[in-house]
Design a protein around this motif. Structure first.
Motif, PDB file in Angstrom:
ATOM      1  N   ASN A  35      -6.552   0.657  -7.354  1.00  0.00           N
ATOM      2  CA  ASN A  35      -7.139  -0.623  -6.963  1.00  0.00           C
ATOM      3  C   ASN A  35      -6.878  -1.709  -8.000  1.00  0.00           C
ATOM      4  O   ASN A  35      -7.558  -2.740  -8.007  1.00  0.00           O
ATOM      5  CB  ASN A  35      -8.644  -0.456  -6.749  1.00  0.00           C
ATOM      6  CG  ASN A  35      -8.970   0.236  -5.440  1.00  0.00           C
ATOM      7  OD1 ASN A  35      -8.928  -0.358  -4.378  1.00  0.00           O
ATOM      8  ND2 ASN A  35      -9.268   1.533  -5.517  1.00  0.00           N
ATOM      9  N   TYR A  39       0.835  -1.205   0.000  1.00  0.00           N
ATOM     10  CA  TYR A  39       0.000   0.000   0.000  1.00  0.00           C
ATOM     11  C   TYR A  39       0.868   1.252   0.000  1.00  0.00           C
ATOM     12  O   TYR A  39       0.586   2.224  -0.724  1.00  0.00           O
ATOM     13  CB  TYR A  39      -0.928  -0.012   1.206  1.00  0.00           C
ATOM     14  CG  TYR A  39      -1.767   1.242   1.331  1.00  0.00           C
ATOM     15  CD1 TYR A  39      -2.815   1.488   0.454  1.00  0.00           C
ATOM     16  CD2 TYR A  39      -1.491   2.201   2.323  1.00  0.00           C
ATOM     17  CE1 TYR A  39      -3.580   2.644   0.555  1.00  0.00           C
ATOM     18  CE2 TYR A  39      -2.257   3.349   2.426  1.00  0.00           C
ATOM     19  CZ  TYR A  39      -3.299   3.562   1.551  1.00  0.00           C
ATOM     20  OH  TYR A  39      -4.043   4.700   1.649  1.00  0.00           O
ATOM     21  N   TYR A  55      -7.453  -1.805   2.053  1.00  0.00           N
ATOM     22  CA  TYR A  55      -6.666  -2.589   1.098  1.00  0.00           C
ATOM     23  C   TYR A  55      -6.395  -4.004   1.582  1.00  0.00           C
ATOM     24  O   TYR A  55      -5.979  -4.868   0.806  1.00  0.00           O
ATOM     25  CB  TYR A  55      -5.344  -1.867   0.792  1.00  0.00           C
ATOM     26  CG  TYR A  55      -4.528  -1.501   2.016  1.00  0.00           C
ATOM     27  CD1 TYR A  55      -3.611  -2.392   2.565  1.00  0.00           C
ATOM     28  CD2 TYR A  55      -4.667  -0.244   2.607  1.00  0.00           C
ATOM     29  CE1 TYR A  55      -2.857  -2.044   3.676  1.00  0.00           C
ATOM     30  CE2 TYR A  55      -3.926   0.101   3.721  1.00  0.00           C
ATOM     31  CZ  TYR A  55      -3.026  -0.794   4.251  1.00  0.00           C
ATOM     32  OH  TYR A  55      -2.284  -0.455   5.358  1.00  0.00           O
ATOM     33  N   ARG A  86     -13.248  -3.928  -2.103  1.00  0.00           N
ATOM     34  CA  ARG A  86     -12.427  -2.797  -1.670  1.00  0.00           C
ATOM     35  C   ARG A  86     -13.338  -1.710  -1.095  1.00  0.00           C
ATOM     36  O   ARG A  86     -13.853  -0.864  -1.814  1.00  0.00           O
ATOM     37  CB  ARG A  86     -11.606  -2.245  -2.832  1.00  0.00           C
ATOM     38  CG  ARG A  86     -10.369  -3.083  -3.206  1.00  0.00           C
ATOM     39  CD  ARG A  86      -9.324  -2.998  -2.116  1.00  0.00           C
ATOM     40  NE  ARG A  86      -8.123  -3.731  -2.449  1.00  0.00           N
ATOM     41  CZ  ARG A  86      -7.006  -3.177  -2.922  1.00  0.00           C
ATOM     42  NH1 ARG A  86      -6.957  -1.877  -3.113  1.00  0.00           N
ATOM     43  NH2 ARG A  86      -5.953  -3.900  -3.188  1.00  0.00           N
ATOM     44  N   ASP A 127       2.116   1.761  -3.482  1.00  0.00           N
ATOM     45  CA  ASP A 127       1.073   2.304  -4.351  1.00  0.00           C
ATOM     46  C   ASP A 127       0.849   3.786  -4.073  1.00  0.00           C
ATOM     47  O   ASP A 127       0.681   4.593  -4.991  1.00  0.00           O
ATOM     48  CB  ASP A 127      -0.247   1.545  -4.144  1.00  0.00           C
ATOM     49  CG  ASP A 127      -0.249   0.188  -4.825  1.00  0.00           C
ATOM     50  OD1 ASP A 127       0.588  -0.010  -5.720  1.00  0.00           O
ATOM     51  OD2 ASP A 127      -1.075  -0.668  -4.463  1.00  0.00           O
TER      52      ASP A 127
END
Length: 625
Positions: free
Chosen positions: A257, A40, A379, A364, A43
């Motif tokens: 996502n 995460y 997440y 999600r 990202d």
């Protein structure tokens, strides 16, 4: 000695090797979410780098420019499919050029003027927005279900020069629109209503030549892009102004996502709402995905459509998943290609049921608001949570939970006048610091409501935070959970009652289908007492004894709904939020409420009909609450 040294070397090597091999398992046991947290973080950093690089581009880069990139890269790829109609990126580009050129041919409209869209879900909505973006015009996205006073109020917030509609639902306010100098254009081939002009015929005849970039030269990152209106569950809608910078961040939602150009997205949420517009439409511009556009949500058609169009990504809000789980079971429930569901507002029990029935779909769940400056993403996939707290996210978007007094309807403050932070595990009001990275723009033409959302002197004198109006809780594993809306939570017998929790309990009973829980005033009593407007499951009846036993077994005395109102359908907004204001105002007076009313009677150990005699006994204090 050499043999001993060699043996020790082998021993040490084996020990290091064993440690390395067991390290992942040890880390998993101690920090079970570490790897997901790292992914995460990666990202988040990747998205941040992309956003910063786009901000630095000259000339300035906006969402429209990303659409141009996709059109150049995939001109013949289907962009939007609507029933039997299919439009490629290139066709959408040309159609939006026609819209823009038709508008600019009108003497009352010039590039940069604000326009309002009063349309349902239709390809014309997308093409018109793109055409207006090419003109450098901000666009107000109006809920096409509103009428008269609410519609005039919404138009007054953004002051458009033109109102582009799909149907003649503005006739009753035409005199007011004329006074304000608003031109009404109907997206039809002809129109016989005086004061309203047909526009689709003008679009068909217009040139599809590209619009010069100079039309948008006045736009900056702070310029308004769209006005999106709150649902109006607690009064008239407020127009949240979304600037170009904020809209640019909306590009990242789907790609963050894992959505790509190979995905097919099922968009049946209202385009006038944040979820449908930001995630479904704007998000697909970033990813280059194909949009399957539906007029409205239909639980009975949902999975057949997913199979027909090979849908891979679906959206949900509010009660959508519950509606899907309420449809009759089929043998082919798991026969589809959907791999990802993204949205917010799903209850934990429905989440589990959805996965059990429809297969291994990655859900999600996220938290965000149109005007808010902080969001969360689950997440990890922890059922029931709206996100996970982590240090990097907190550094970029500082936030905290503060204690909230539901009786006084304000944050709790200490002797120094500062807010008191809620300990981990306890419910608190989510507030997020207003910064350059996380700004709060506010509502158009409504400084009073804008100021209400600003919270000052939170953790230190002079600081400024955004008041989300949402009550949250963070558990020991740093997962964050939505508890209730401020105003939905009420206080009775000195205790806070969360309406969502009571609603969840009621709907797992044998006979009740939906439950809208709220607090009502009773003369002579402090606070508000619990009441629920409910619907009964098909083929069932309201079992007064079983419902009584159910609430007594599952809820503490202060949280039990003392009044129940049976409705044919629970009223919701266009985005499936339950309407409470009117119900609260009507209260539990059988002389004012036409629906059947019941009162929880501990002596009878059941819900009894709320007759006028029972009502007056409650009001007079003869019946103790």
């Amino acid at each position: 000695i050499p043999h001993f040294a060699a043996g020790m070397g082998i021993y040490i090597f084996s020990l290091i090797l064993a440690s390395l091999l067991t390290l992942p398992f040890a880390l998993r046991a101690i920090c079970p979410y570490l790897w997901m947290d790292i992914l995460y973080f990666w990202d988040l950093l990747r998205i941040l780098v992309k956003f910063v690089s786009r901000r630095r581009r000259r000339p300035l880069f906006f969402v429209l420019d990303r659409f141009f990139e996709q059109t150049a890269a995939f001109p013949h790829k289907p962009f939007v499919v609507f029933g039997h109609e299919s439009y490629s990126f290139a066709e959408a580009d040309k159609r939006s050029n026609k819209v823009a050129n038709a508008l600019l041919a009108r003497p009352e409209f010039k590039a940069g003027d604000t326009a309002a869209l009063f349309m349902g879900n239709h390809p014309a909505f997308l093409f018109t927005w793109l055409g207006l973006a090419k003109c450098g015009s901000p666009v107000a996205l109006l809920n096409h279900n509103i009428r008269s006073k609410s519609l005039l109020h919404c138009l007054g917030c953004c002051r458009p020069k033109v109102l582009i509609a799909l149907k003649e639902a503005v006739e009753d306010i035409l005199p007011s629109l004329r006074e304000q100098g608003v031109t009404v254009l109907l997206m039809t081939q002809q129109c016989d209503t005086p004061g309203i002009e047909s526009f689709a015929d003008k679009v068909d005849e217009a040139s599809d030549a590209p619009l010069p970039r100079s039309l948008r030269s006045h736009i900056t990152t702070e310029s308004p892009a769209v006005y999106i209106y709150t649902s109006g569950t607690t009064g008239l809608p407020k127009a949240a102004m979304v600037n170009q910078n904020r809209l640019l961040t909306a590009l990242t939602v789907l790609c963050s996502n894992g959505v790509s150009s190979s995905d097919v997205i099922y968009l049946n949420l209202p385009l006038y709402h944040t979820a449908g517009f930001f995630i479904g439409f704007i998000g697909s511009i970033e990813t280059g995905s194909t949009i399957i556009l539906k007029r409205k949500f239909s639980a009975s058609q949902f999975w057949d459509d997913c199979r027909k169009y090979n849908v891979t990504v679906i959206q949900y809000i509010g009660e959508v998943m519950r509606y899907l789980c309420s449809t009759p079971k089929r043998e082919n429930d798991k026969d589809h290609k959907v791999r990802l569901a993204i949205g917010n507002g799903v209850r934990a029990d429905i989440w589990r049921e959805f996965l059990s029935r429809f297969g291994n779909i990655q859900v999600r769940e996220f938290y965000a608001s149109t005007e808010g400056n902080v969001g969360f993403l689950n997440y990890v996939g922890k059922i029931g949570a709206i996100g996970r707290v982590n240090f990097l996210h907190w550094k970029l978007f500082p936030y905290t939970l503060v204690k909230y007094d539901t009786e006084r309807d304000e944050p709790v403050r200490d002797s120094n006048g500062l807010c008191v932070e809620a300990p981990k595990g306890e419910t608190g009001l989510l507030v997020s610091k207003i910064t350059h990275i996380a700004p709060f723009v506010g509502y158009a033409q409504n400084e009073e409501q804008t100021e209400k959302k600003r919270l000052r002197d939170v953790l230190k004198k002079g600081d400024l935070y955004f008041n989300s109006g949402d009550l949250m809780r963070i558990d020991k594993d740093n997962f964050i959970y939505f508890q209730d809306r401020v105003g939905d939570t009420f206080r009775w017998k000195g205790e806070n009652v969360a309406t969502t929790e009571v609603s969840d309990i009621l709907t797992i009973s044998d006979c009740l289908d939906e439950a809208n829980v709220y607090g009502v005033k009773v003369p002579g009593h402090e606070g508000r007492i619990g009441m629920a407007a409910v619907t009964v499951k098909d083929g069932s009846h309201f079992d007064r004894s079983k419902t009584y036993s159910h609430v007594v077994n599952y809820l503490p005395s202060y949280a039990r709904p003392r009044f129940i109102r049976i409705q044919k359908a629970v009223e919701v907004t266009g985005t499936f939020k339950q309407k409470k204001v009117k119900l609260v105002e009507e209260g539990f007076d059988p002389g004012c409420v036409q629906d059947p009313l019941y009162f929880l009677d501990d002596n009878e150990k059941q819900y009894i009909p709320l007759t006028p005699q029972v009502y007056f006994s409650i009001i007079s204090g003869e019946i103790k609450l």
